[in-house]
Design a protein around this motif. Structure first.
Motif, short mmCIF file in Angstrom:
data_model
loop_
_atom_site.label_atom_id
_atom_site.label_comp_id
_atom_site.label_asym_id
_atom_site.label_seq_id
_atom_site.Cartn_x
_atom_site.Cartn_y
_atom_site.Cartn_z
N THR A 108 0.86 -1.18 0.00
CA THR A 108 0.00 0.00 0.00
C THR A 108 0.90 1.24 0.00
O THR A 108 2.13 1.13 0.15
CB THR A 108 -0.90 0.04 1.25
N ASP A 109 0.31 2.40 -0.14
CA ASP A 109 1.08 3.62 0.06
C ASP A 109 1.68 3.60 1.46
O ASP A 109 1.09 3.04 2.40
CB ASP A 109 0.19 4.85 -0.10
N TYR A 110 2.85 4.24 1.60
CA TYR A 110 3.47 4.23 2.92
C TYR A 110 4.19 5.54 3.18
O TYR A 110 4.50 6.30 2.26
CB TYR A 110 4.41 3.04 3.08
N LYS A 111 4.45 5.79 4.45
CA LYS A 111 5.12 7.02 4.87
C LYS A 111 6.45 6.65 5.50
O LYS A 111 6.54 5.70 6.28
CB LYS A 111 4.26 7.76 5.90
N ILE A 112 7.50 7.40 5.15
CA ILE A 112 8.78 7.24 5.83
C ILE A 112 9.06 8.51 6.62
O ILE A 112 8.80 9.63 6.16
CB ILE A 112 9.94 6.93 4.85
N THR A 113 9.55 8.33 7.84
CA THR A 113 9.82 9.45 8.72
C THR A 113 11.25 9.35 9.22
O THR A 113 11.68 8.29 9.70
CB THR A 113 8.86 9.45 9.93
N GLY A 115 14.04 12.01 11.37
CA GLY A 115 14.19 13.32 11.97
C GLY A 115 12.85 14.03 11.99
O GLY A 115 11.83 13.47 12.40
N ASP A 116 12.80 15.27 11.49
CA ASP A 116 11.56 16.05 11.43
C ASP A 116 10.89 15.97 10.06
O ASP A 116 9.92 16.69 9.79
CB ASP A 116 11.85 17.53 11.74
N ILE A 117 11.40 15.09 9.20
CA ILE A 117 10.92 15.01 7.82
C ILE A 117 10.06 13.77 7.61
O ILE A 117 10.39 12.68 8.11
CB ILE A 117 12.11 14.99 6.83
N SER A 118 8.97 13.93 6.90
CA SER A 118 8.13 12.80 6.49
C SER A 118 7.95 12.84 4.98
O SER A 118 7.79 13.92 4.39
CB SER A 118 6.76 12.87 7.17
N GLU A 119 7.99 11.67 4.36
CA GLU A 119 7.78 11.56 2.91
C GLU A 119 6.75 10.47 2.64
O GLU A 119 6.77 9.41 3.28
CB GLU A 119 9.09 11.20 2.19
N ASP A 120 5.87 10.73 1.70
CA ASP A 120 4.90 9.73 1.27
C ASP A 120 5.43 9.00 0.05
O ASP A 120 5.95 9.61 -0.88
CB ASP A 120 3.56 10.40 0.94
N LYS A 121 5.28 7.67 0.07
CA LYS A 121 5.73 6.83 -1.04
C LYS A 121 4.55 6.03 -1.57
O LYS A 121 3.68 5.57 -0.80
CB LYS A 121 6.82 5.86 -0.57
N PRO A 122 4.50 5.79 -2.90
CA PRO A 122 3.41 4.98 -3.46
C PRO A 122 3.65 3.49 -3.24
O PRO A 122 4.79 3.04 -3.05
CB PRO A 122 3.46 5.33 -4.94
N LYS A 136 11.66 5.44 10.02
CA LYS A 136 10.48 4.61 10.29
C LYS A 136 9.64 4.49 9.03
O LYS A 136 9.42 5.48 8.33
CB LYS A 136 9.65 5.22 11.42
N ILE A 137 9.17 3.26 8.76
CA ILE A 137 8.34 2.99 7.59
C ILE A 137 6.97 2.54 8.10
O ILE A 137 6.86 1.52 8.82
CB ILE A 137 8.96 1.89 6.69
N GLN A 138 5.92 3.29 7.74
CA GLN A 138 4.57 3.00 8.22
C GLN A 138 3.62 2.85 7.03
O GLN A 138 3.31 3.83 6.35
CB GLN A 138 4.08 4.12 9.13
N PRO A 139 3.15 1.63 6.75
CA PRO A 139 2.18 1.46 5.65
C PRO A 139 0.84 2.10 6.01
O PRO A 139 0.50 2.23 7.19
CB PRO A 139 2.04 -0.06 5.53
N SER A 140 0.09 2.48 5.02
CA SER A 140 -1.25 3.01 5.27
C SER A 140 -2.23 1.86 5.45
O SER A 140 -2.03 0.75 4.93
CB SER A 140 -1.70 3.90 4.11
N GLY A 141 -3.28 2.12 6.21
CA GLY A 141 -4.31 1.11 6.42
C GLY A 141 -3.76 -0.17 7.00
O GLY A 141 -2.98 -0.17 7.95
N ASP A 142 -4.17 -1.29 6.39
CA ASP A 142 -3.71 -2.61 6.83
C ASP A 142 -2.58 -3.12 5.94
O ASP A 142 -2.43 -4.31 5.71
CB ASP A 142 -4.90 -3.59 6.81
N GLY A 143 -1.77 -2.18 5.42
CA GLY A 143 -0.70 -2.56 4.50
C GLY A 143 0.41 -3.36 5.18
O GLY A 143 0.54 -3.38 6.40
N ARG A 144 1.22 -4.00 4.36
CA ARG A 144 2.31 -4.85 4.85
C ARG A 144 3.63 -4.39 4.24
O ARG A 144 3.69 -3.98 3.08
CB ARG A 144 2.09 -6.32 4.48
N VAL A 145 4.68 -4.50 5.04
CA VAL A 145 6.04 -4.21 4.59
C VAL A 145 6.68 -5.52 4.12
O VAL A 145 6.60 -6.53 4.82
CB VAL A 145 6.89 -3.59 5.72
#
Length: 766
Positions: free
Chosen positions: A366-371, A373-380, A400-409
């Motif tokens: 799924t789409d995911y966010k990487i964080t 320091g103080d920066i966050s980026e959205d990845k498809p 940190k890598i956080q998938p959206s919803g019930d996504g899996r890494v």
């Protein structure tokens, strides 16, 4: 006349002031001078603890003072000297004599009797035969005795700061015991001391009269009284000129000459989830890594305050605040209890070989966010993220890598039995000097979805899988609360060092087993148990004594069959007959139930010599070498030379070996504990034949330590050993293969109650 009377009164007052002043100074000097006349009882104690441990003194068999309820503290020390050192003729079992002062003449007699000569001790005695020995003089004499190395386990000379002296002696080196003279005058000072086994033998000279107690918890103030708690004790300090009310705060308190001279309150606090606590740093979410002050303390503050240790700071949770001063973390205040429903798992590399990764490559479904320091980026979804040691993502700490919803890494840089593993929850990558660390944080229940099938085939049936789920949850919960991997920012890792996670993908069966036992663990005496399990029994199980230490009450030895009864298998003949039989057991239909392997003397020699140095480094207390006195002692060993004979030693309940003796051309060594025995007799290259006739010739250790060793000879020469054994694994707790057969007629609760004694199965999220 009036002038004369006034003059007389003035003179009288002056004399009284001078007398009182002298008395005050004398008494003050006496308080500061901590020397006193040393007694024979204290001399007996110091000599007994030179040769023996405190426990040996307690366990002495002879009582030379006779029966009586009013036993004196020094009797055990005199008794052990009279029992074990009679040739020294040091003391007599006489209370009056023991309480008398030690004279230099008696000190001379003691020194001569323990083996010193007259010329070398003459400077210590100074010709004072009839004078009494002061405590500071005996301290010097005792230091001289220790220099002679008369004992293998001599006391240690050190400096101690004493914060409390009552039934407990609390020092900067921890809680200690003391018996003898009143030492309350040493409180709030730093002094030389001799210690052994957390026992203060005696104090010497004071080295400092100013003490700073760091990060003391202040309960509150009442007038000039400050009520504090530190080192596990409540203590009141008198603070002159105290004006402001202070409560529920942390402060440094300076005490000089037994008077508080300064109180420094530390006001600043921060809050956040702990990501790692390692050595002298703690990493807190949103604050990064902070240095820990040397005098760091941890307090639990619920209805009352209790000092605890840093292991109580649970990574992955934010139930504590941190006191910060001068850029360092001074104290942690745990404000509430923890509902441990999330777990942090350290992910090892391919093959579970190392916790360190050279690089990390991952993606998400799924789409995911990487964080970072103080920066966050959205990845498809599907975009690959690569992290290397010099990656800019790690410049500010971890990413940190956080998938959206019930996504899996999905970890593309790691392989498991089913390919590139897929993970629920979030993933973190952190740098270290040795490589990258990868931590998966997810709910405890979701973690178990992939533990259960990695530890037990899903074909074993739902009741066996439910039993495995409760075992795995109990095991994980124990390690979660014990902060087993806090230095790496995790609670457990994903290998057999804890329990295997996500080597086999979760399945509907494993999810059902976990969901049907939601939150359930096994408890004994109010605590979640360490639910040990293993693959296959040989027909019996053993106790937790296989790992050393005491026996856990819920891990019992028993026969793995319907009757549950078996003969005493600690007896060598009984075990020999048992292991060669086809004893009917729940495990008896499985291939590893019985096995055998032949190893030549050359193969055994190579196996032993390749492993022995490593075993000694890891567990020196388990590798004991025979010395010239016929005693087995722990000492470094690189080789035994050529193996000439192997002997099995003692067995624990259930028949598992606890000792073997390896006689070599250069050394004879005793190996202790089942895992060490299995490792040092590595059968790699020698086919291990199972009960069903199949063979395995690539084993890095023996299947179990339930075996006998038959000598194979050519004439009078031993050419090798045939090992006849049974079972696979350590043999304590639940046999997984037995659970499969039992599940055909028993519920998961009945299976668990069969293998673990006196347990209650209950929920942890209530």
């Amino acid at each position: 006349m009036k002038i004369r009377i006034k003059l007389i009164i003035f003179c009288i007052v002056l004399v009284l002031v001078m007398i009182l002043g002298k008395y005050y100074m004398d008494s003050r000097n006496k308080r500061n001078d901590k020397t006193y006349e040393f007694t024979e009882a204290e001399a007996a104690k110091s000599l007994a603890l030179l040769f023996f441990t405190r426990q040996q003194c307690e366990d002495g068999k002879q009582d030379y003072f006779g029966s009586g309820e009013d036993k004196k503290w020094y009797e055990k020390y005199v008794n052990i000297l009279l029992e074990n050192k009679p040739e020294m003729k040091l003391f007599t079992a006489n209370h009056k004599k023991m309480n008398s002062s030690l004279t230099y003449k008696e000190a001379e007699k003691i020194l001569l009797n323990i083996g010193l000569n007259k010329d070398e001790i003459k400077p210590l005695l100074n010709g004072k035969d009839s004078e009494n020995v002061k405590s500071d003089e005996w301290f010097k004499i005792y230091a001289f005795i220790l220099e002679k190395n008369l004992s293998e386990n001599s006391p240690e000379k050190c400096e101690l700061t004493v914060a409390w002296a009552d039934d407990d002696i609390i020092t900067d080196k921890g809680m200690m015991q003391y018996e003898g003279q009143d030492i309350s005058s040493y409180v709030d000072t730093r002094a030389e001391a001799f210690i052994k086994d957390n026992q203060i033998i005696m104090f010497g000279s004071q080295t400092e009269n100013t003490v700073v107690y760091q990060n003391v918890w202040i309960n509150g103030t009442d007038g000039e009284t400050m009520h504090t708690h530190f080192n596990g004790k409540d203590r009141d300090f008198i603070v002159s000129g105290l004006k402001d009310k202070v409560s529920e705060a942390v402060a440094d308190i300076t005490v000089e000459n037994h008077r508080v001279t300064a109180v420094s309150i530390k006001q600043d606090r921060i809050n956040g989830k702990v990501l790692e606590i390692n050595g002298n740093t703690v990493e807190i979410e949103s604050f990064g890594k902070l240095e820990i002050e040397d005098g760091f303390r941890v307090y639990k503050h619920f209805d009352t305050v209790e000092e605890t240790d840093r292991n109580s700071i649970l990574v992955g949770y934010d139930v504590q605040s941190f006191v910060v001063a001068h850029g360092k973390v001074c104290a942690a205040i745990i404000n509430s209890t923890i509902t441990a429903d999330n777990i942090r798992v350290l992910i090892t590399d391919s093959g579970f070989k190392s916790k360190y990764h050279g690089n990390v490559s991952l993606t998400c479904n799924t789409d995911y966010k990487i964080t970072y320091g103080d920066i966050s980026e959205d990845k498809p979804a599907g975009e690959v993220l690569n992290v290397t040691a010099d990656s800019p993502y790690l410049a500010s700490g971890r990413v940190k890598i956080q998938p959206s919803g019930d996504g899996r890494v999905q970890l593309l840089s790691v392989n498991r039995a089913y390919g590139n593993p897929v993970y629920r929850g979030s993933m973190e990558v952190a740098s270290s000097a040795e490589g990258l660390l990868v931590v998966n944080e997810l709910s405890l229940e979701h973690y178990l979805y992939s533990v259960v099938p990695s530890e037990m085939p899903i074909s074993y049936g739902i009741e066996a899988l439910k039993a495995q789920a409760v075992c795995a949850r109990s095991y994980a919960y124990r390690h979660l609360l014990s902060n087993s991997c806090s230095g790496d920012g995790a609670h457990v890792d994903d290998s057999t060092s804890f329990q295997v996670y996500n080597n086999t993908q979760e399945s509907p069966e494993s999810i059902q087993a976990v969901d049907n036992t939601y939150g359930e663990v096994m408890m004994n005496q109010g605590e979640v148990i360490s639910a040990y399990f293993f693959s296959t029994s040989c027909g019996s199980t053993t106790t937790s004594e296989i790992w050393g230490g005491g026996s856990l009450p819920y891990v019992k030895s028993r026969a793995v069959n319907q009757a549950g009864e078996i003969s005493d298998l600690t007896n060598e003949q009984a075990f020999d007959e048992f292991i060669r039989s086809d004893f009917e057991s729940y495990d008896s239909s499985f291939p590893w139930y019985r096995w055998n392997v032949f190893m030549s003397m050359e193969s055994l020699t190579n196996s032993i010599n390749s492993a022995i140095a490593g075993l000694y480094t890891a567990s020196p207390e388990c590798v004991l070498t025979l010395n010239e006195n016929g005693e087995y002692k722990s000492k470094p060993v690189e080789t035994i030379g050529t193996l000439t004979k192997l002997s099995v030693g003692s067995r624990l309940p259930g028949g598992v070996l606890n000792e073997i003796i390896l006689q070599g051309s250069e050394a004879t060594v005793k190996i202790v504990r089942e895992l060490n025995i299995r490792k040092i007799l590595k059968p790699y290259g020698n086919p291990v034949r199972k009960k069903d006739g199949s063979e395995n010739d690539v084993m890095s250790m023996l299947p179990s330590a339930y075996f006998v060793a038959d000598e194979i000879k050519d004439g009078d020469n031993i050419t090798g050993y045939q090992f006849v054994g049974g079972g696979y694994g350590h043999g304590a707790g639940m046999s997984q293969n037995a659970a499969k057969i039992m599940s055909e007629t028993m519920s998961f609760r009945e299976i668990l109650e069969y293998f673990y004694a006196d347990i209650e199965i209950t929920g942890i999220y209530q």
